[in-house]
Design a protein around this motif. Structure first.
Motif, PDB file in Angstrom:
ATOM      1  N   GLU A  59      65.214  19.759 -60.458  1.00 22.23           N
ATOM      2  CA  GLU A  59      66.308  19.782 -61.429  1.00 22.23           C
ATOM      3  C   GLU A  59      67.529  20.401 -60.765  1.00 22.23           C
ATOM      4  N   ASN A 118      71.413  17.616 -65.932  1.00 23.49           N
ATOM      5  CA  ASN A 118      71.657  17.950 -67.346  1.00 23.49           C
ATOM      6  C   ASN A 118      72.959  17.333 -67.831  1.00 23.49           C
ATOM      7  N   GLU A 150      68.710  14.490 -68.265  1.00 22.93           N
ATOM      8  CA  GLU A 150      68.159  15.400 -69.274  1.00 22.93           C
ATOM      9  C   GLU A 150      69.109  15.514 -70.464  1.00 22.93           C
ATOM     10  N   ASP A 180      65.182  17.537 -72.943  1.00 20.46           N
ATOM     11  CA  ASP A 180      65.130  18.926 -72.490  1.00 20.46           C
ATOM     12  C   ASP A 180      64.883  19.845 -73.685  1.00 20.46           C
ATOM     13  N   LYS A 201      60.287  17.520 -72.014  1.00 23.23           N
ATOM     14  CA  LYS A 201      60.233  18.800 -71.311  1.00 23.23           C
ATOM     15  C   LYS A 201      59.956  19.890 -72.326  1.00 23.23           C
TER      16      LYS A 201
END
Ligand code: C2E
Ligand code: MG
Ligand code: MG
Ligand code: MG
Length: 291
Positions: A59, A118, A150, A180, A201
């Motif tokens: 990530e 993200n 995400e 996420d 996640k």
């Protein structure tokens, strides 16, 4: 209005409003300069397969390398970047930079890894998002299958139909879509049926207590089961202990991410980890065992 409230009131509120506005302007200016001066960096945290124990992804996590303040964590500035709209150029930089890094490691002969990026709410509602992601892939040469986006459940709240359309457009690019902080949002489970999601996640807050809290352990096991039933990949974030790792593995969680294996690290340290072939060193799970 301030005028109606009279002169005293007006004078009372004016300085506070100025201060707040000035503070915002100051930070906006600092963020703008940070972009120009290339003070933003990405750190990478490995994601590991719980069958093989190998690193399978990473990530990308944003850091601001401030000349005086040192490394500023995202929680200190993402909100303001979001409010000022600066999250758009910053987010574009993150996307491009993460794709370029993943591609560079692939070209260097390291095992091909997925990179997860993200996305903020502002980016999600920006009309050019699909083109931006397509562009980042084309410019860097990273295969779309190696990019994971995400998203948080809150992004779907405003306009569900628009979100569904956008997610299908993103899927059509060939990227992977992940939720996420799963379980912390307010949305209903029905979106899992309608949205083309690939990955859940599990939020860190559920993982942190699984060794001591029977309810958290049950929630985590249920999310894993839900993912299996819906044929989604499931990854646990915030894994800090061997007990947590063993529990996740026994319950069929596919992947883990957390301090137990590694914190997010600078690119050169991540590369070193890959070159050393560092992994979880897991013993094979006995088949047929449960719980
Ligand atoms: P997130 O996407 O949920 O990222 C996971 C956060 O948990 C990261 O914090 C990571 O360092 C931390 N973490 C990972 N493993 C562990 C662990 O075992 N224990 C503990 N205590 N923490 C762990 P970080 O890097 O401070 O990022 C915080 C949040 O900032 C992220 O949460 C994400 O929402 C946001 N963020 C970070 N980078 C970006 C970015 O490039 N764009 C946007 N829009 N948001 C970002
Ligand atoms: Mg994340
Ligand atoms: Mg998270
Ligand atoms: Mg988060």
């Amino acid at each position: 209005s301030a005028k109606k409230m009279g002169r005293n009131c007006f004078q009372f509120y004016q300085p506070a409003m100025n201060e707040e506005a000035q503070e915002r302007l100051r930070i906006e200016g600092a963020l703008r300069k940070a972009l120009e001066r290339e003070e933003f960096v990405l750190h990478y945290q490995p994601q590991l397969d719980l069958q093989s124990g190998e690193v399978v992804g990473m990530e990308a996590l944003l850091r601001w390398q401030h000349p005086e303040l040192g490394t500023v964590p995202p929680q200190r500035f993402i909100g303001l970047a979001e409010e000022t709209g600066l999250i758009l150029p910053i987010g574009a930089w993150v996307l491009h930079s993460a794709c370029a890094q993943a591609k560079a490691w692939q070209d260097a002969g390291l095992p091909p890894l997925r990179v997860a990026v993200n996305l903020s709410a502002r980016q999600f509602s920006q009309p050019g998002l699909v083109d931006e992601i397509r562009g980042a892939l084309a410019q860097t040469g990273l295969p779309a299958s190696c990019l994971e986006i995400e998203l948080t459940e809150s992004l779907f709240m405003n306009d569900v139909q628009q979100a569904v359309t956008l997610l299908h457009e993103l899927k059509a690019l060939g990227v992977t879509l992940s939720i996420d902080d799963f379980g912390t949002g307010y949305s209903s489970l029905s979106y899992l049926r309608n949205f083309p999601i690939d990955v859940l996640k599990i939020d860190r807050s559920f993982v942190s207590d699984i060794a001591h809290d029977a309810e958290d352990a049950a929630i985590v096991a249920s999310i894993i089961a839900l993912a299996h039933n819906l044929k989604l990949r499931v990854i646990a974030e915030g894994v800090e202990s061997r007990e947590q790792l063993d529990y996740l593995r026994r319950n069929g969680c596919h992947e883990m991410q957390g301090y137990y294996f590694s914190r997010p690290v600078a690119p050169r340290d991540f590369e070193q980890m890959l070159r050393e072939g560092k992994n979880l060193g897991l013993a094979p799970l006995r088949t047929g065992t449960t719980g």
